[in-house]
Each structure stands twice: as structure tokens, then as C-alpha cells.
Design an enzyme around this catalytic site. Structure first.
Site, mmCIF file in Angstrom:
data_model
loop_
_atom_site.group_PDB
_atom_site.id
_atom_site.type_symbol
_atom_site.label_atom_id
_atom_site.label_comp_id
_atom_site.label_asym_id
_atom_site.label_seq_id
_atom_site.Cartn_x
_atom_site.Cartn_y
_atom_site.Cartn_z
ATOM 1 N N SER A 44 0.769 -1.016 0.085
ATOM 2 C CA SER A 44 0.001 -0.005 0.084
ATOM 3 C C SER A 44 0.897 1.349 0.005
ATOM 4 O O SER A 44 0.306 2.359 -0.515
ATOM 5 C CB SER A 44 -0.762 0.057 1.235
ATOM 6 O OG SER A 44 -0.154 0.052 2.417
ATOM 7 N N SER A 55 3.221 -4.074 2.855
ATOM 8 C CA SER A 55 3.119 -2.810 2.305
ATOM 9 C C SER A 55 4.404 -1.912 2.189
ATOM 10 O O SER A 55 4.491 -0.850 1.727
ATOM 11 C CB SER A 55 2.170 -1.998 3.013
ATOM 12 O OG SER A 55 0.931 -2.327 2.244
HETATM 13 N N1 GLN Z 1 -1.563 -6.259 0.510
HETATM 14 C C1 GLN Z 1 -1.754 -6.447 1.823
HETATM 15 C C2 GLN Z 1 -3.249 -6.099 2.141
HETATM 16 O O1 GLN Z 1 -4.061 -5.658 1.127
HETATM 17 C C3 GLN Z 1 -0.977 -5.768 2.822
HETATM 18 C C4 GLN Z 1 -1.306 -4.380 3.010
HETATM 19 C C5 GLN Z 1 -0.429 -3.820 3.939
HETATM 20 O O2 GLN Z 1 0.941 -4.179 4.301
HETATM 21 N N2 GLN Z 1 -0.813 -2.575 4.540
HETATM 22 O O3 GLN Z 1 -3.830 -6.452 3.070
#
Ligand code: GLN
EC number: 6.3.5.7
Length: 491
Positions: A158, A182
Site C-alpha cells: 500500500s 506494504s
Molecule cells: N496487500 C496486503 C493487504 O492488502 C498488505 C497491505 C499492507 O501491508 N498494508 O492487506
């Protein structure tokens, strides 16, 4: 003078100390770069006036010889961090024009140490996503493109704005958060360095919560040394976050260049996936060979519960998210929709304010926590989480110092190319990163090579709890062997 934006943080620190340039000049160079790169959509809020004021104040301190470790360094801040007097939205419509009256612990530590804020960075809505495509401000462009192609690629998510801005030389480093990958996945997609520290290493106070037992903040930077410098300022105990741990923060930079001779590096056999691209496989063996050449010993290890990590994560994370997001109801702050009564107010505000992916997570989370399903889903996922953690503990008990894996199963993909019909296609991006959050361990992603289309690929190193220093030492060996990667400018 060389272009100030292309300096590493360590080089800029020297230039500032030697008075080769001022923080105001460094800041202005970055503000111009940001203006010229708006097509990337990395920043959702630019704060040039504040940046110049902060830079001028730091320049005075530098002149007096009273400067902190990050004095005069311009940074970008993920829009998940509350910044006093500056709009903070988590890139969700539901937060509207929310302006916090307080500063997150992490950002206040960065300002304490002299860093300068350039603005707020784009991210997936409430940090839910792997491509920065769920942001209410629209997608972010990756400064990297496939050779001979004009297709704009995602920077990962993210923390897509953070990774894109750092890679495109718009800021010298950025804050980011990592709940399931993320920090590390966008770092791998943009040839930047990202570290998710041990759970409890950095305070979560003032960061918009996604899944509180998994969330951890960390830096994205252009070199391993830069990441070490940033983490030192970001880490530390905070009484305002009961999960933050009271352990002294080491001088992470001192770990750079330290010998890795005799270290035991685990290669987990379960991470060798069927159908994994040959390029990833090759990158992984190359990384192992570099560490071996530096004197480390390679051992095959087994993390038998790996295959359950992704399904368990997609129960635990939405469950916690559904509870954390209950506070966005139109009553206290952010968006408020018209309604005849209080229930309608909640319904209308939440239906209007949350994007599709966030609504999906809230529904999954509510479902797995509801009576009758709790034991079958949530409780079972928690048990799996314990087993995943134990896999790592068993490995470390055998004397393994760190584990080497690919950071992602592929290079960056095009905007709109993945997850349209099936969200699981997008979730699979985090296959190598979620285990680390489930176990609360530190993990670093370091650029290690390119694929056949010229796109960067990263390797991940996973460490023992609170042994981020080991990751910095090993990460630097990979960085030295692989070299640095800079995208060709097209924006
Ligand atoms: N891609 C993962 C999710 O959508 C992790 C996202 C993150 O680490 N904030 O939950």
C-alpha cells in the site's frame, strides 16, 4: 553543483554539514522535482511553505552547530500518519478533510531529529491493497517502465506513493507502513530499500490503524544505509502505544559494512513455488551466492506452515480492520452523509465513504467474527498464526541468523492489469511477505536485479526479533553485489 535530488541521504548529510548547500536549497530542489512529477500522483498533499519554514529553521540550527541526526533532510510522509495541522486521510473519502490536532509519534521523532516535511504521500485506502489502486486519490505511477513500453506500471502497495516518490528522486526517504507487505513489496517494485521492523519497534500512535496486531511502520529509502539512518529516528519506546517495546534503539548505521562471516542463512524450501518465474528463482540463487561469497553459510530450512499464511492473514487482517474501522461513522470527524436517523447516518456515510476493497474487508471481517463462524475462521486462523510463528522460532533455534527469500513473486505490473475479476490474484502478491507480519519479525527488501523487461526485482531477508542490525549488514552485502538501480526519467 550536481543535482541535489540524486544524492543519498548520507551524502546530503555530509553536504549539509560541510555547508556545500543549505537545507533550503535541498528542499527547494525536491519541491521543484515534485512539481515536475505530478503525473506520478505520488503526493496527495504538497506542503511547500511548511517545508521551507522547517528548512530555514534547521539551517539556523546547523549554523549554530546544534543539528539533529536528520538535520535538513527532506522526507515524504505516507498519508496514514497523523500530521498536526496538515490534512490526513489514509486516502479514504470517509476521512474527508480531516486535519489532526496532533502529530504521530514517528513523525514527531523525525522532526525532532531535524527532518523536513515535503508533503503527504498516496497509499491504498486504509493501506488495503498491493498496487496503490484503491486510493480515493487515484493510482500512483511507478517511475519504472518495461523496456520499450509506455505502459504505466503500479509501484506496488500500500505504500505506493512512498516507493514511487523515493525512486523518482522526489524525496530522500519516506515513511511507510507494513501490515502484510506494504513496505517491502513496493520497495521491490521500485528498486528501493524498505524495512519492516520487529512488531513493537516503532510506535503506532497517531498512525491510522488497519490491523493493529500486524501493523508496523518503517522507512523506504534509496540505500540500506539511508534506511538504517531513518529507522534510528523512527524507532523507540512510546508509552502511548502499549505494544511498543522498551528496548534501547541501536545505532543501526553501525551495522553497515560489518562482516557477515559465519552467519547462517536459511533458505526455506516452501518458498520455492510451483510456476515461479525462472528470473525470480535465478535472483534468489544469485543472492544466496553473494552472501556465501561474503562468508555466510547457507542452510536449507523448512517453514512447513507457509502455505496457510495467506489464507490466515486474510482472516486476521480483515477481522481487525472491521473492528478498527467501526469508528468511521460520520459522527465525530470526516465525511457525514444526510440521514433521517442515526442508523441511516452510519449506513449512508459508510456506504459512501468506503471504497469497494475496504467494504469487502469490513464484510469479510464482520463475517469471520460473527457468532457461529468465529471458531471456524477467526480462532482457527489465530492457531495457524501461532504455528507460523513457531516455524520461524524452530529455525532460529537451530542457529539460523536470517532467512533469504524473494520479496515478490513477480515484477511490477500495469495499472488495471491484476485483481479486476478476482481479488485473490492481487492478494497473491504478498505470498512472501505476510508470514513475517504474522510472526512479528523484522524483514527488509533490497533491490537485487532486473527481469527480462528491465524491471527491478527485490530479495527479502527475515531476521530474529529486534535484530534489524543483522538485516542491515546482510542487506548491504546484496546492495554492494547487485549495484544501484535508477529509473530512466520519462515524467
Ligand atoms: N496487500 C496486503 C493487504 O492488502 C498488505 C497491505 C499492507 O501491508 N498494508 O492487506
Amino acid at each position: 553543483m550536481t543535482d541535489l535530488t540524486s544524492l543519498t541521504l548520507a551524502e546530503a548529510r555530509k553536504g549539509l554539514a560541510d555547508k556545500t548547500f543549505t537545507s533550503l536549497e535541498l528542499t527547494d530542489a525536491h519541491l521543484s522535482a515534485i512539481e515536475a512529477a505530478r503525473v506520478l500522483n505520488a503526493f496527495v498533499m504538497e506542503t511547500p511553505e511548511q517545508a521551507r519554514d522547517m528548512a530555514k529553521a534547521v539551517d539556523e540550527k546547523i549554523a549554530k552547530g546544534d543539528a539533529g541526526p536528520l538535520a535538513g533532510i527532506p522526507l515524504g510522509i505516507k498519508d496514514l500518519f497523523a500530521t498536526k495541522g496538515v490534512r490526513t486521510t489514509a486516502c479514504s473519502k470517509i476521512l474527508g478533510n480531516f486535519v489532526p490536532t496532533y502529530e504521530s509519534t514517528i513523525t514527531s521523532q523525525l522532526w525532532r531529529d531535524g527532518a523536513v516535511m515535503l508533503g503527504k504521500l498516496n497509499n491504498d485506502e486504509f493501506a488495503m491493497g498491493s498496487a496503490n489502486e484503491t486510493s480515493c486519490f487515484g493510482p500512483v505511477g511507478n517511475p519504472w517502465r518495461r523496456e520499450g513500453s509506455n505502459t504505466t506500471l503500479v509501484p506496488g502497495g500500500s505504500s505506493g506513493g512512498s516507493a514511487s516518490a523515493v525512486a523518482a528522486l522526489l524525496c530522500m526517504g519516506a515513511t511507510a507502513t507494513d501490515t502484510g507487505g506494504s513496505i517491502r513489496q513496493p520497495a521491490a517494485f521500485t528498486a528501493t530499500v524498505g524495512i519492516k521492523p520487529t512488531y513493537g519497534r516503532c510506535s503506532r500512535w497517531g498512525i491510522v490503524a488497519f490491523a493493529s496486531s500486524l501493523d508496523q511502520a518503517g522507512p523506504i529509502a534509496r540505500s540500506v544505509r539511508d534506511a538504517a539512518m531513518l529507522l534510528r529516528s523512527m524507532a523507540g519506546h512510546d508509552p502511548k502505544d502499549t505494544t511498543s517495546v522498551d528496548i534501547a534503539v541501536p545505532d543501526y548505521e553501525a551495522a553497515i559494512g560489518k562482516s557477515v562471516k559465519g552467519m547462517k542463512i536459511g533458505i526455506p524450501k516452501e518458498y520455492r513455488l510451483d510456476g515461479m518465474p525462472a528470473e525470480i528463482e535465478k535472483l534468489w540463487s544469485e543472492g544466496a551466492a553473494w552472501l556465501k561469497a561474503a562468508g555466510a553459510e547457507l542452510v536449507e530450512v523448512s517453514l512447513p506452515h507457509t502455505k496457510y499464511a495467506l489464507p490466515a492473514y486474510y482472516i486476521v487482517a480483515p477481522a481487525e480492520a472491521s473492528s478498527n474501522l467501526a469508528r468511521y461513522d460520520g459522527v465525530r470527524y470526516g465525511l457525514r452523509e444526510q440521514a433521517k436517523n442515526i442508523v441511516e447516518l452510519y449506513e449512508n456515510t459508510r456506504a459512501e465513504g468506503f471504497g469497494a476493497e475496504v467494504r469487502r474487508r469490513v464484510m469479510i471481517g464482520t463475517y469471520v467474527l460473527s457468532a457461529g463462524y468465529y471458531d471456524a475462521y477467526y480462532l482457527r486462523a489465530q492457531k495457524v498464526r501461532t504455528l507460523i510463528k513457531k516455524d520461524f522460532e524452530d529455525c532460529f533455534a537451530r542457529g539460523v541468523d536470517a532467512i533469504l527469500t524473494p520479496a515478490t513473486p513477480s515484477a511490477a505490473f500495469g495499472i488495471g492489469e491484476k485483481g479486476g475479476a478476482d481479488p485473490v490474484e492481487m492478494y497473491l502478491n504478498d505470498i512472501f511477505t505476510v508470514t513475517v507480519n504474522m510472526a512479528g519479525l523484522p524483514g527488509i527488501a533490497v533491490p537485487a536485479g532486473k527481469d527480462a523487461q528491465g524491471l527491478p526485482l527485490g530479495l527479502q531477508l527475515i531476521g530474529r526479533p529486534f535484530e534489524e542490525e543483522t538485516l542491515f549488514s546482510l542487506g548491504e552485502v546484496i546492495e554492494q553485489a547487485a549495484g544501484r538501480f535508477t529509473p530512466a526519467r520519462w515524467w
